[in-house]
Design an enzyme around this catalytic site. Structure first.
Site, PDB file in Angstrom:
ATOM      1  N   GLU B 301       0.825  -1.110   0.048  1.00  0.00           N
ATOM      2  CA  GLU B 301      -0.019   0.162   0.090  1.00  0.00           C
ATOM      3  C   GLU B 301       0.759   1.187  -0.155  1.00  0.00           C
ATOM      4  O   GLU B 301       0.621   2.054   0.914  1.00  0.00           O
ATOM      5  CB  GLU B 301      -1.303  -0.035   1.095  1.00  0.00           C
ATOM      6  CG  GLU B 301      -1.976  -1.163   1.137  1.00  0.00           C
ATOM      7  CD  GLU B 301      -3.133  -1.252   2.271  1.00  0.00           C
ATOM      8  OE1 GLU B 301      -4.087  -1.686   2.038  1.00  0.00           O
ATOM      9  OE2 GLU B 301      -2.460  -0.922   3.426  1.00  0.00           O
ATOM     10  N   ARG B 346      -5.510 -11.742  -4.793  1.00  0.00           N
ATOM     11  CA  ARG B 346      -4.723 -11.278  -3.550  1.00  0.00           C
ATOM     12  C   ARG B 346      -4.580 -12.325  -2.421  1.00  0.00           C
ATOM     13  O   ARG B 346      -3.655 -11.988  -1.714  1.00  0.00           O
ATOM     14  CB  ARG B 346      -5.603  -9.983  -3.013  1.00  0.00           C
ATOM     15  CG  ARG B 346      -4.939  -9.184  -2.091  1.00  0.00           C
ATOM     16  CD  ARG B 346      -5.374  -7.871  -1.835  1.00  0.00           C
ATOM     17  NE  ARG B 346      -5.597  -7.418  -0.378  1.00  0.00           N
ATOM     18  CZ  ARG B 346      -6.162  -6.556   0.175  1.00  0.00           C
ATOM     19  NH1 ARG B 346      -6.786  -5.791  -0.649  1.00  0.00           N
ATOM     20  NH2 ARG B 346      -6.004  -6.284   1.468  1.00  0.00           N
ATOM     21  N   ASP B 375      -7.799  -8.942   4.847  1.00  0.00           N
ATOM     22  CA  ASP B 375      -7.848  -7.666   5.529  1.00  0.00           C
ATOM     23  C   ASP B 375      -8.678  -7.752   6.503  1.00  0.00           C
ATOM     24  O   ASP B 375      -9.612  -6.735   6.605  1.00  0.00           O
ATOM     25  CB  ASP B 375      -7.652  -6.623   4.443  1.00  0.00           C
ATOM     26  CG  ASP B 375      -7.403  -5.159   5.127  1.00  0.00           C
ATOM     27  OD1 ASP B 375      -6.970  -5.317   6.504  1.00  0.00           O
ATOM     28  OD2 ASP B 375      -7.496  -4.076   4.873  1.00  0.00           O
ATOM     29  N   GLU B 397      -1.508 -11.094  14.154  1.00  0.00           N
ATOM     30  CA  GLU B 397      -2.159  -9.716  13.997  1.00  0.00           C
ATOM     31  C   GLU B 397      -3.575  -9.893  14.123  1.00  0.00           C
ATOM     32  O   GLU B 397      -4.080 -10.276  13.193  1.00  0.00           O
ATOM     33  CB  GLU B 397      -1.409  -9.147  13.194  1.00  0.00           C
ATOM     34  CG  GLU B 397      -2.096  -7.702  12.943  1.00  0.00           C
ATOM     35  CD  GLU B 397      -1.400  -6.664  11.993  1.00  0.00           C
ATOM     36  OE1 GLU B 397      -0.301  -6.458  11.835  1.00  0.00           O
ATOM     37  OE2 GLU B 397      -2.290  -5.928  11.233  1.00  0.00           O
ATOM     38  N   GLU B 403     -12.310  -1.997  12.373  1.00  0.00           N
ATOM     39  CA  GLU B 403     -12.291  -1.472  10.876  1.00  0.00           C
ATOM     40  C   GLU B 403     -13.363  -1.972   9.830  1.00  0.00           C
ATOM     41  O   GLU B 403     -14.258  -1.215   9.429  1.00  0.00           O
ATOM     42  CB  GLU B 403     -11.184  -1.515  10.116  1.00  0.00           C
ATOM     43  CG  GLU B 403     -11.143  -0.914   8.701  1.00  0.00           C
ATOM     44  CD  GLU B 403      -9.636  -0.994   8.125  1.00  0.00           C
ATOM     45  OE1 GLU B 403      -8.687  -1.590   8.634  1.00  0.00           O
ATOM     46  OE2 GLU B 403      -9.527  -0.816   6.798  1.00  0.00           O
ATOM     47  N   HIS B 522     -15.345  -8.301   2.220  1.00  0.00           N
ATOM     48  CA  HIS B 522     -14.659  -7.093   1.591  1.00  0.00           C
ATOM     49  C   HIS B 522     -15.694  -6.359   0.684  1.00  0.00           C
ATOM     50  O   HIS B 522     -15.299  -5.831  -0.408  1.00  0.00           O
ATOM     51  CB  HIS B 522     -13.550  -7.266   0.697  1.00  0.00           C
ATOM     52  CG  HIS B 522     -12.392  -6.213   0.766  1.00  0.00           C
ATOM     53  ND1 HIS B 522     -12.812  -4.930   0.340  1.00  0.00           N
ATOM     54  CD2 HIS B 522     -11.282  -6.354   1.093  1.00  0.00           C
ATOM     55  CE1 HIS B 522     -11.369  -4.199   0.637  1.00  0.00           C
ATOM     56  NE2 HIS B 522     -10.583  -4.945   1.212  1.00  0.00           N
TER      57      HIS B 522
END
Lengths: 705, 705
Positions: B301, B346, B375, B397, B403, B522
Site C-alpha cells: 500500500e 490477492r 484484511d 495480528e 475497521e 470485502h
C-alpha cells in the site's frame, strides 16, 4: 516517574475529582459550618411552580448545586410551606412578592435579567423571562461558592448585550482549525443518535457564565452542514442546548447553492439563489425552531462570496438576512476580509471595504469585527471600524483560542486583553466612544476541545469564563474576573486566590513582551503560527510574511502607518489618531504598529528602541519565571493533579518564552547589526538554529476543503 | 432532552463515577460484608521488601485496589508483623516460604509468571521476576473483584507468549487511521514535557490484562518519529510505561535513511544505510534502554521497502534486525503485502511472497501475519502462512479496532473471533496444528482513543480486555472472558453478568450475518469502509473493489479458490484444504470465500444459496434486536450514564444492521434477478438510494504522508 505513578495510585479512589472537567462549577461542600447553617436555614426548600424547560433547568441546577454545597438534599416543593426557602419564578407567577418588587422599584428585567435577594429569611430569584431564572440561579450559586453573606445578597442584573456567542472553528471531520485542546467535541458522525454527556455539560457551562449562543462549525465553512442529514445532527445539538438557553448557529458557505443545490450560480441577486436560500432556511427552522442564524466569512482567504458575481458584501449578507428574517434569525457577516493584492496595507482593507456599505445592511445583519485590524495578534490597536459604522450593528470578535497567544501551553489571562479592547476609547474627546459602547454583542473563538479539562491548559478555562462574564458586563475589571474564577476553580481561600490572581494579571503583559514587544506583530512561524518566525519572507502573499509587518533593516524597523506611510491612522477619529501619529505620544506598546523608526530612536525611559526591545523580551521571560514561582508556592494548597498539569505547562511556557526572546533577538540583532544590549543574555544558539526548527505537526489543523 | 438533562444533574455529584473511564479496574467496595471481613483478615498488611520499580508498582496497585475493595487502608510493612498479611516478593527474597514452594513443587515462573495462594492465613504472591509480581497483583485483585473465596486461591500462571503487543495506528498529527474512539491519546506536540495522566492509566490498564508491549505509531509510518526531538518524546512515554512492565516499540519507515539521513538510497545492503540504522538504533537505546523494537510495513500500500532496491523482505528485515540485535530489540515484519497487479488472487500473495524466505530471517525477526489472508474481514479463514513458515517465528495480528466490524458503534464481542482464529486447526490430521500453537505472540490493532471511556463504544473495552487475556492464555474460552469482563465492568451480580455475557456471545455471529454471511467478504464502502458497498467496481486497483471479491452475476456468486479457480486452497495443508475444497463439506460460513456457486445451489438445510443468504442477513438483524432487548432489561441494574451510552449505540447498530441487510439484499437481488425470499422483508428503499448514500467524514482518517 515512579513517584508520579505512586501519587496517581494514592489519589486513584478519587480518580477524577480533580482532572479539571468540572470547570468553575465545582460546588465543593462549603467548609465554613456556620455559614453553611445560615445558607441551609434560608434554603430549606426550593419552590418553583413553572413548567418551562429553561425554568426547570434552573431549578435542577439550584437543587444539584445546593445539594453539593450544603452536603444535603434540598426539597423541591410546591404550594405553601413552613420554614424559609428559595422562591424561584417569573414576576407574574409570584404575586406574593408583587408589593416587595414594587417597593424596590425593580424595573423590567428583559428576557435574561433577574433580581436576586434575601428577603425576610427567604431567597428570592425573580425574572421576567425564564432565561433570567437560569442566569440568576447560576449567579446565586456563584455567590454561595464565594461564601457571600446572605445579608449582602441584592443583585439586579441585565446583560449588556443580546448576543454573547461562542464561535467554534470545528470541522465536520472532527479537527479544529486553531484548536489546541484536542479535537472537536462534536461527534458529527454519531449524531443525531448518540448524545455525548459532554454536550450537556458544555451547554450548562456556557449558561453559567451567560453565553447564549454557539456557532458550532468553522468559518472556513463546509456546505455539507446544510445537507438534510447534517441538519438532523445540528438539530440534536440544538435540543441539548435549548434547556440551557443556548441558541445554535451554523456557518453558511456562500457557494452552498452550487455545491448542495446544483445551481449554476450563487449570485445573491439571482432569483433561483434567493429561492434556494429561503427554502434551505425553512428546512432548518422546521428542525430547529429557535435556530439563531449564520456566520459568514466571504471573499476572504479563498472562501467564496458575493464578489465573484460583482456584488457587494451588503448584497451578499442581505440575501441570507432576507431568508432568515421571517424566522427571527440573524446574519453575522465577518469583516475579516482582505484582498489578494501585493501592495498596500492590509491594516486598511476591512475599513476601506466596509465603510462605504454602512447603512446598506438589513436590520438583522451584524458586522462581526475582530478586535484588531490584522488578525488576533498578542496586542493590536482596536479596529477603526468600531468608530466608523454608525448605521450598522456591530459584533466584536475576540479570540479565546490563543492562536497567536501561546496556543495550548501558555498561561495568558485573556481578560486583560478583553478589558483593554472593550475600554479603548476611540473618541477621547467626547463620551460614548469606548468599544464596548459601540457594539451589540461579542463573539469569541472558542478554545474548547476534547481535552478532559476542556481547554487543554487548565488556565484556558479562565479565558472561557472571562469571555462569558465580560460579554455579560463588559466593564467588569479583569482583576475581578480573575479573582472570581480563581475562587470558584481552586476554592475560596485567600492564600490561593491571591497568587492565582497575580499570576493571571501578570501573564498577558508577559506574553506580549516575550512575543511582540513595542508593537511588533505577525512575526509568528508560518501556517501553524507556533513559535517565532520574524525572518519569514518567502510566502506567496506579501501580507502573509512576517517580514511585511516589520521590514527591519540595518537602520530601522516598524510599519509606517502615518501620513508618510500607508496613513491607516486616518481611518481613526481624529482625537484618537492624533495621539498615535506622533512617536513621542504614541503608547509604546503600539509604537511599531504605526511607526517606522531608527533602531537608535530614544524612548521616554532613556533606552534606545533596540535596547528597549531587548529589555522587554527579557522582562517577558522574567515575568514567566515569577509566575512559575508563584505557582510553585501553591503546591500543597491545590490538588496534585491540577497542580502538576499547570506546573508542566508553565515549564513549557518558560522554555518557549526563552525561545521567543532568543530567536527574535538573534534575528533583529543580525539585521540591525547591533549587539545584544547589556543585561540581556545572548541567545544560546545561533540564528540558523532557530530558523531551521520545524514543527510539521504543531496542532491547529487547517481545513481540507 | 430535559429528562436527560435532569438525570445528568441528579447524578452530577458523582459526576464521573460511571463515565466508563475506569474500565474493568473499578474496585468498587465489596458488598458482601462477610467476605470483606475474610479478605480483611488475610490482608491486614502488605509486605514487600524489594526496591524494584515494577515491584513497587505492584505493591502500589495492591494497596490502592485493596483500599477501595475493602473500604479501608491496608498498611505497608517491612520486617516481622503480627496478624496475617500479603507477602509479595521474588522467590529468592522470601526464604520463609522456600519450604512451601519446594513442597508444592512450584517450577520456574520465568520473567512474568507468578504463584498466588492462600497459605496458613496469609496471601502469598511469589514470582521469579518483578513483572510476575505485577501480573500476579492484578490477578489477585481480579479474583477479589469476583468475590472468589480465599480457599480457592491457588494459581500458578505463565503467559503462553513473550510478545503481547498493542499496535496503535496513530499518526503524529493526532489522527488515528482506522480509529473510532476519537483521536490519538498521544499528544506528541506537548511531549516530552507534558505527561497526561491518561498515559499512566493506559499503561496500568494494559498491565492489568498482561499486555507487555505497545507500538505507539502507525504502520503507515512517518520517518520523523526517529528524529531527535521525537525520540525524546517517545522516551518520555517509555518512562511512563516502564513501571508497568510495558515496552515501547515504534514503526520504522524503510526509507528513513533518505528522508531523515539524507542518504541517496535506503538499499538494505548499502554500507552507509547499514551504518545509518546502526547509529539510529544506538541513539534510540541511549534514550530508551529497554526499547522493544520496530514494526515494519514494507512494500505494501505504497509504503517503501526493500523491493525498490531489488532486495527481498528478508534482506530488508535483517537490516533492522542486525541493528537491533545487540540491544535485544526485535523486528516485527508485516506479511500484509500485496502487489499492484491487476490479475491473480490477492488471497495468495503473502504466502507466495514469504514462504520462499522461510529460514532466511534473523532470529530476532518475527513475521507479523494478519489472522486472515485478505484484511480483517468480519470473518476470514485463517492465513495459510501460519502452517507454512516452520523456521520463522510468527506473530498473529488481530484487529481490536473493528475497521470492518462495525467500527465505533457496533457491539461485537471480538473474543469470539479471537477464539475461532486461535483454535483453528490447520493440520487436523495430527496434533499441534492449531494457530495458537504455531505462533510466538500476538499483536492487536488498538481501539483506543481520546473518548472518555477509551474505546468510544463501551463494549469495545471488552475487546481490549479479551485481547490481553487471550494473548496471555490463548485457549481460554471466549465465554469465560466475557463473563469475567462483565463481572469486573458492571459488578459481580448474576442478574447482570449473565445477560451481558449473552449479549457478547451473540454479537459476533450477528455482525457476520448482517454484514457478510456465507463467506461474502470485502464488500464495504470505499475508503472508510463504513457501511455496505458490494456494488463498487470503479476503483483503480481491481482488488480494492468489493465486486472483485464476489463477482456476482445473474447465475453465480463467490470467488473460486479451488483448482478450477485461483487454487489458493493449495496453500493450506492437505488435511485442511480437503474439507474446504468441496462445497458440500466446506463450512457454510466460509462458502463464498472458496467457491463460486449458482444462486440456486442447495445447502444442507434445504435452502438455496440465495434463500440462505437472505435468511442470514435477517438473522443478523434479529439477533441485534435480541441484544437490545437483553440490554433494555438491565436498565435499573446499571448506572444510567453507561446504560444510556450503550443503549444509544445499540440503536445505531439496529438501524445499521437493517441498512446492511437492505442494501446488500437489494443489490444481490438485482444482480441475481431474484426476488427477496419469503419471510425476509423487502428493502425499504430502492438500490439507487443505498448506492447514493455518502459519508465523506466517516471516522478513521487516513494518513496524509
Amino acid at each position: 516517574m515512579l513517584r508520579f505513578i505512586l501519587l496517581f495510585l494514592l489519589t486513584a479512589s478519587a480518580l477524577h475529582a480533580d482532572d479539571g472537567y468540572r470547570l468553575w462549577l465545582r460546588y465543593d461542600r462549603i467548609a465554613n459550618g456556620e455559614l453553611r447553617d445560615e445558607y441551609r436555614r434560608a434554603a430549606s426548600f426550593i419552590r418553583y411552580d413553572g413548567q418551562g424547560e429553561v425554568g426547570m433547568t434552573a431549578r435542577g441546577e439550584l437543587e444539584a448545586g445546593l445539594r453539593d454545597l450544603l452536603g444535603e438534599e434540598v426539597a423541591q416543593v410546591s404550594g405553601e410551606n413552613a420554614g424559609h426557602g428559595i422562591y424561584l419564578g417569573l414576576r407574574t407567577a409570584l404575586p406574593r412578592f408583587a408589593r416587595y418588587l414594587q417597593d424596590k422599584a425593580v424595573a423590567a428585567l428583559g428576557d435574561e435579567g433577574y433580581h436576586l435577594t434575601y428577603h425576610d429569611g427567604d431567597l428570592l430569584l425573580i425574572a421576567d423571562g425564564e432565561r433570567g431564572l437560569l442566569y440568576g440561579a447560576f449567579h446565586l450559586l456563584r455567590l454561595l461558592q464565594q461564601e457571600t453573606p446572605l445579608s449582602e445578597l441584592n443583585v439586579t442584573e441585565r446583560p449588556a448585550y443580546d448576543y454573547r456567542i461562542l464561535n467554534h472553528w470545528d470541522n465536520l471531520d472532527g479537527t479544529v482549525e486553531r484548536g489546541y485542546a484536542g479535537f472537536s467535541i462534536w461527534n458529527w458522525h454519531q449524531l443525531p443518535e448518540v448524545i455525548d454527556r459532554r454536550y450537556v455539560d458544555y451547554a450548562r457551562a456556557n449558561a453559567s457564565v451567560g453565553i447564549n449562543g454557539a456557532v458550532v462549525t468553522n468559518v472556513n465553512a463546509n456546505a455539507l452542514v446544510f445537507r438534510d442529514d447534517y441538519l438532523d445532527k445540528a438539530a440534536a445539538l440544538a435540543d441539548v442546548f435549548r434547556p440551557y438557553g443556548l441558541k445554535l448557529y451554523l456557518t453558511a458557505r456562500f457557494s452552498a447553492p452550487l455545491e448542495l443545490g446544483g445551481l449554476p450560480t450563487a449570485d445573491p441577486l439571482d432569483p433561483a439563489v434567493i429561492a434556494w436560500w429561503q427554502h434551505k432556511v425553512e428546512e432548518i427552522y422546521a428542525r430547529i425552531p429557535d435556530f439563531g442564524g449564520v456566520v459568514v466569512k466571504a471573499n476572504s482567504e479563498r472562501q467564496p462570496g458575493p464578489r465573484e458575481y460583482g456584488r457587494t458584501h451588503a448584497e451578499g449578507a442581505n440575501l441570507l438576512a432576507d431568508a432568515l428574517a421571517p424566522h427571527g434569525g440573524i446574519v453575522m457577516w465577518r469583516a475579516f476580509v482582505y484582498t489578494d493584492r501585493k501592495d498596500g496595507d492590509r491594516f486598511r482593507e476591512a475599513y476601506d471595504e466596509f465603510t462605504p456599505l454602512d447603512g446598506q445592511f438589513r436590520d438583522n445583519v451584524l458586522l462581526q469585527i475582530k478586535n484588531g485590524p490584522i488578525d488576533f495578534q498578542p496586542r493590536e490597536p482596536v479596529s477603526p471600524l468600531f468608530a466608523a459604522m454608525p448605521q450598522t450593528p456591530l459584533l466584536l470578535e475576540l479570540q479565546i483560542t490563543k492562536e497567536y497567544l501561546g496556543q495550548g501551553t501558555h498561561l495568558v489571562g485573556l481578560a486583560s486583553m478583553y478589558e483593554e479592547v472593550l475600554t479603548t476609547d476611540l473618541r477621547p474627546d467626547r463620551p460614548g466612544g469606548q468599544v464596548h459602547e459601540s457594539i451589540r454583542g461579542v463573539a469569541g473563538v472558542s478554545n474548547i476541545g476534547t481535552a478532559r479539562n476542556w481547554t487543554g491548559n487548565l488556565f484556558g478555562q479562565a479565558d472561557w469564563y472571562a469571555f462569558g462574564r465580560l460579554s455579560w458586563q463588559p466593564t467588569t475589571p479583569a482583576r475581578e474576573v480573575f479573582r472570581e474564577w480563581a475562587a470558584l476553580t481552586f476554592g475560596n481561600f485567600p492564600a490561593v486566590v491571591e497568587p492565582v490572581t497575580q499570576i493571571l494579571e501578570r501573564s498577558y503583559p508577559a506574553c506580549v513582551n516575550y512575543m511582540t514587544p513595542l508593537g511588533l506583530h505577525h512575526i509568528m512561524a508560518t501556517g501553524h503560527h507556533y513559535g517565532p518566525g520574524p525572518w519569514v519572507d518567502d510566502l506567496e502573499r506579501a501580507d502573509w510574511n512576517p517580514y511585511y509587518y516589520h521590514q527591519a533593516t540595518a537602520d530601522s524597523v516598524g510599519f509606517d502607518r502615518t501620513r508618510t506611510g500607508s496613513n491607516a491612522l486616518e481611518q481613526y477619529p481624529l482625537s484618537f489618531a492624533r495621539q498615535y501619529a506622533d512617536p513621542e505620544t504614541c503608547p509604546s506598546q503600539f509604537l511599531l504598529w504605526f511607526h517606522r523608526l531608527p533602531w537608535d530612536f530614544p524612548l521616554a525611559d532613556g533606552n534606545t528602541l533596540w535596547q528597549e526591545m531587548a529589555v522587554r523580551y527579557q522582562r517577558g521571560v522574567d515575568t514567566v519565571d515569577e509566575m512559575q514561582t508563584l505557582w510553585a508556592g501553591l503546591e500543597n494548597q491545590i490538588d496534585p493533579e491540577r497542580f502538576d498539569q499547570v506546573s508542566q505547562h508553565l515549564a513549557v511556557q518558560a522554555r518557549e518564552a526563552r525561545w521567543w526572546r532568543d530567536a527574535c533577538l538573534a534575528y533583529f540583532s543580525a539585521v540591525s547589526e547591533r549587539d545584544i544590549p547589556e543585561g540581556v543574555p545572548r541567545p544560546v544558539r545561533d540564528l540558523e538554529h532557530y530558523r531551521e526548527l520545524d514543527y510539521p505537526y504543531a496542532p491547529g489543523i487547517r481545513p481540507r476543503w
